[in-house]
Motif scaffolding. Structure first.
Motif, PDB file in Angstrom:
ATOM      1  N   ILE A  29      23.682 -30.484 -15.951  1.00  0.00           N
ATOM      2  CA  ILE A  29      22.918 -29.249 -15.754  1.00  0.00           C
ATOM      3  C   ILE A  29      23.207 -28.266 -16.880  1.00  0.00           C
ATOM      4  CG2 ILE A  29      22.654 -27.218 -14.266  1.00  0.00           C
ATOM      5  CD1 ILE A  29      23.198 -29.129 -11.872  1.00  0.00           C
ATOM      6  N   ALA A  30      24.483 -28.091 -17.224  1.00  0.00           N
ATOM      7  CA  ALA A  30      24.858 -27.169 -18.300  1.00  0.00           C
ATOM      8  C   ALA A  30      24.323 -27.650 -19.645  1.00  0.00           C
ATOM      9  CB  ALA A  30      26.372 -27.006 -18.356  1.00  0.00           C
ATOM     10  N   GLY A  31      24.349 -28.961 -19.880  1.00  0.00           N
ATOM     11  CA  GLY A  31      23.846 -29.506 -21.141  1.00  0.00           C
ATOM     12  C   GLY A  31      22.360 -29.283 -21.320  1.00  0.00           C
ATOM     13  N   ILE A  32      21.603 -29.491 -20.259  1.00  0.00           N
ATOM     14  CA  ILE A  32      20.155 -29.262 -20.333  1.00  0.00           C
ATOM     15  C   ILE A  32      19.876 -27.779 -20.519  1.00  0.00           C
ATOM     16  CG2 ILE A  32      17.997 -29.368 -19.030  1.00  0.00           C
ATOM     17  CD1 ILE A  32      19.083 -31.997 -17.784  1.00  0.00           C
ATOM     18  N   ALA A  33      20.589 -26.927 -19.778  1.00  0.00           N
ATOM     19  CA  ALA A  33      20.387 -25.474 -19.892  1.00  0.00           C
ATOM     20  C   ALA A  33      20.718 -24.993 -21.302  1.00  0.00           C
ATOM     21  CB  ALA A  33      21.238 -24.736 -18.861  1.00  0.00           C
ATOM     22  N   ALA A  34      21.779 -25.516 -21.908  1.00  0.00           N
ATOM     23  CA  ALA A  34      22.157 -25.119 -23.265  1.00  0.00           C
ATOM     24  C   ALA A  34      21.120 -25.580 -24.279  1.00  0.00           C
ATOM     25  CB  ALA A  34      23.529 -25.682 -23.624  1.00  0.00           C
ATOM     26  N   HIS A  60      22.808 -36.159 -21.309  1.00  0.00           N
ATOM     27  CA  HIS A  60      22.605 -34.715 -21.245  1.00  0.00           C
ATOM     28  C   HIS A  60      23.906 -33.950 -21.078  1.00  0.00           C
ATOM     29  CE1 HIS A  60      18.273 -34.900 -21.260  1.00  0.00           C
ATOM     30  NE2 HIS A  60      18.318 -35.856 -20.349  1.00  0.00           N
ATOM     31  N   GLY A  61      25.011 -34.626 -20.790  1.00  0.00           N
ATOM     32  CA  GLY A  61      26.282 -33.950 -20.597  1.00  0.00           C
ATOM     33  C   GLY A  61      27.140 -33.909 -21.840  1.00  0.00           C
ATOM     34  N   LYS A  62      26.655 -34.457 -22.941  1.00  0.00           N
ATOM     35  CA  LYS A  62      27.466 -34.481 -24.156  1.00  0.00           C
ATOM     36  C   LYS A  62      27.692 -33.068 -24.660  1.00  0.00           C
ATOM     37  CE  LYS A  62      24.103 -34.763 -27.874  1.00  0.00           C
ATOM     38  NZ  LYS A  62      23.684 -35.466 -29.047  1.00  0.00           N
ATOM     39  N   ASP A  76      33.133 -25.440 -21.252  1.00  0.00           N
ATOM     40  CA  ASP A  76      33.196 -25.343 -22.706  1.00  0.00           C
ATOM     41  C   ASP A  76      32.006 -26.090 -23.279  1.00  0.00           C
ATOM     42  OD1 ASP A  76      35.790 -23.989 -23.504  1.00  0.00           O
ATOM     43  OD2 ASP A  76      36.534 -25.487 -22.090  1.00  0.00           O
ATOM     44  N   VAL A  77      31.256 -25.415 -24.148  1.00  0.00           N
ATOM     45  CA  VAL A  77      30.037 -25.966 -24.724  1.00  0.00           C
ATOM     46  C   VAL A  77      30.198 -26.009 -26.242  1.00  0.00           C
ATOM     47  CG1 VAL A  77      27.537 -25.705 -24.911  1.00  0.00           C
ATOM     48  CG2 VAL A  77      28.720 -24.880 -22.864  1.00  0.00           C
ATOM     49  N   SER A  78      30.012 -27.183 -26.850  1.00  0.00           N
ATOM     50  CA  SER A  78      30.080 -27.338 -28.298  1.00  0.00           C
ATOM     51  C   SER A  78      28.668 -27.582 -28.819  1.00  0.00           C
ATOM     52  CB  SER A  78      30.989 -28.510 -28.670  1.00  0.00           C
ATOM     53  OG  SER A  78      32.292 -28.270 -28.195  1.00  0.00           O
ATOM     54  N   VAL A  79      28.195 -26.666 -29.688  1.00  0.00           N
ATOM     55  CA  VAL A  79      26.799 -26.724 -30.127  1.00  0.00           C
ATOM     56  C   VAL A  79      26.658 -26.629 -31.641  1.00  0.00           C
ATOM     57  CG1 VAL A  79      25.907 -25.686 -28.010  1.00  0.00           C
ATOM     58  CG2 VAL A  79      26.471 -24.222 -29.929  1.00  0.00           C
ATOM     59  N   PHE A  80      25.518 -27.119 -32.108  1.00  0.00           N
ATOM     60  CA  PHE A  80      25.056 -26.912 -33.473  1.00  0.00           C
ATOM     61  C   PHE A  80      23.898 -25.916 -33.382  1.00  0.00           C
ATOM     62  CE2 PHE A  80      27.169 -30.932 -33.759  1.00  0.00           C
ATOM     63  CZ  PHE A  80      27.700 -30.974 -35.036  1.00  0.00           C
ATOM     64  N   ILE A  81      23.896 -24.943 -34.257  1.00  0.00           N
ATOM     65  CA  ILE A  81      22.879 -23.892 -34.230  1.00  0.00           C
ATOM     66  C   ILE A  81      22.048 -23.962 -35.504  1.00  0.00           C
ATOM     67  CG2 ILE A  81      22.534 -21.380 -34.277  1.00  0.00           C
ATOM     68  CD1 ILE A  81      24.835 -21.113 -32.365  1.00  0.00           C
ATOM     69  N   LEU A  82      20.774 -23.655 -35.371  1.00  0.00           N
ATOM     70  CA  LEU A  82      19.851 -23.663 -36.501  1.00  0.00           C
ATOM     71  C   LEU A  82      20.200 -22.557 -37.490  1.00  0.00           C
ATOM     72  CD1 LEU A  82      17.248 -24.945 -37.663  1.00  0.00           C
ATOM     73  CD2 LEU A  82      15.967 -23.234 -36.374  1.00  0.00           C
ATOM     74  N   TYR A  83      20.222 -22.905 -38.759  1.00  0.00           N
ATOM     75  CA  TYR A  83      20.518 -21.938 -39.814  1.00  0.00           C
ATOM     76  C   TYR A  83      19.508 -20.789 -39.769  1.00  0.00           C
ATOM     77  CZ  TYR A  83      21.055 -19.831 -44.394  1.00  0.00           C
ATOM     78  OH  TYR A  83      21.249 -18.929 -45.400  1.00  0.00           O
ATOM     79  N   GLY A  84      20.020 -19.581 -39.893  1.00  0.00           N
ATOM     80  CA  GLY A  84      19.162 -18.404 -39.901  1.00  0.00           C
ATOM     81  C   GLY A  84      19.119 -17.676 -38.564  1.00  0.00           C
ATOM     82  N   MET A  85      19.591 -18.311 -37.519  1.00  0.00           N
ATOM     83  CA  MET A  85      19.627 -17.689 -36.197  1.00  0.00           C
ATOM     84  C   MET A  85      20.906 -16.860 -36.075  1.00  0.00           C
ATOM     85  SD  MET A  85      16.831 -18.776 -34.736  1.00  0.00           S
ATOM     86  CE  MET A  85      17.058 -18.356 -33.032  1.00  0.00           C
ATOM     87  N   SER A  86      20.863 -15.827 -35.247  1.00  0.00           N
ATOM     88  CA  SER A  86      22.033 -15.003 -34.978  1.00  0.00           C
ATOM     89  C   SER A  86      22.976 -15.779 -34.056  1.00  0.00           C
ATOM     90  CB  SER A  86      21.610 -13.694 -34.315  1.00  0.00           C
ATOM     91  OG  SER A  86      22.735 -13.019 -33.808  1.00  0.00           O
TER      92      SER A  86
END
Length: 134
Positions: A29-34, A60-62, A76-86
């Motif tokens: 659930i957290a993975g999909i929401a993120a 979906h839980g990775k 704890d959520v580990s993410v990659f974010i798109l360049y240029g986003m805050s």
């Protein structure tokens, strides 16, 4: 946490029985929401997750770690974010979306939602080519 590592939902106990939720369900659930948040390109998974996804199994839980503390669940959520986003704005949006989704779906008490930005994703060459062809 009970002996079988399930989260008891206290407010949902009734004459018919009790409701328990597996930590893996909360991870999904957290993975999909993120991943629904604008600016999130992917969640970080391990080597086995990458191999499984290449074989066609979506996980979906990775990138999500769930722990039960005395005051509630810590995520704890580990993410990659798109360049240029805050980064602070995207992280806040991830926290809010996970909190809202988990409250709506599970009623699990949350202690904290920690966001770990582990990388920045630049637009790939394929996306640039597709934009130029349009």
């Amino acid at each position: 946490m009970s002996e079988n590592h399930m989260f008891d939902i206290e407010e949902h106990k009734n004459d018919l029985g009790k409701v328990e939720i597996s930590p893996e369900v909360i991870e999904v659930i957290a993975g999909i929401a993120a991943s629904e948040v604008e600016g999130v390109t992917s969640l970080r998974g391990g080597f086995a997750t990458g191999v499984a996804e290449r074989l066609g199994k979506k996980n979906h839980g990775k990138g999500i770690k769930v722990e039960l503390g005395e005051n509630g669940v810590t995520i704890d959520v580990s993410v990659f974010i798109l360049y240029g986003m805050s980064v602070p704005e995207v992280a806040k949006n991830i926290q809010e979306n996970i909190e809202h989704t988990l409250k709506t779906m599970t009623s699990v008490a949350l202690e904290s939602i920690n966001i770990h930005v582990v990388g920045i994703q630049f637009e790939t060459h394929e996306e640039d080519v597709q934009l130029q062809e349009s």
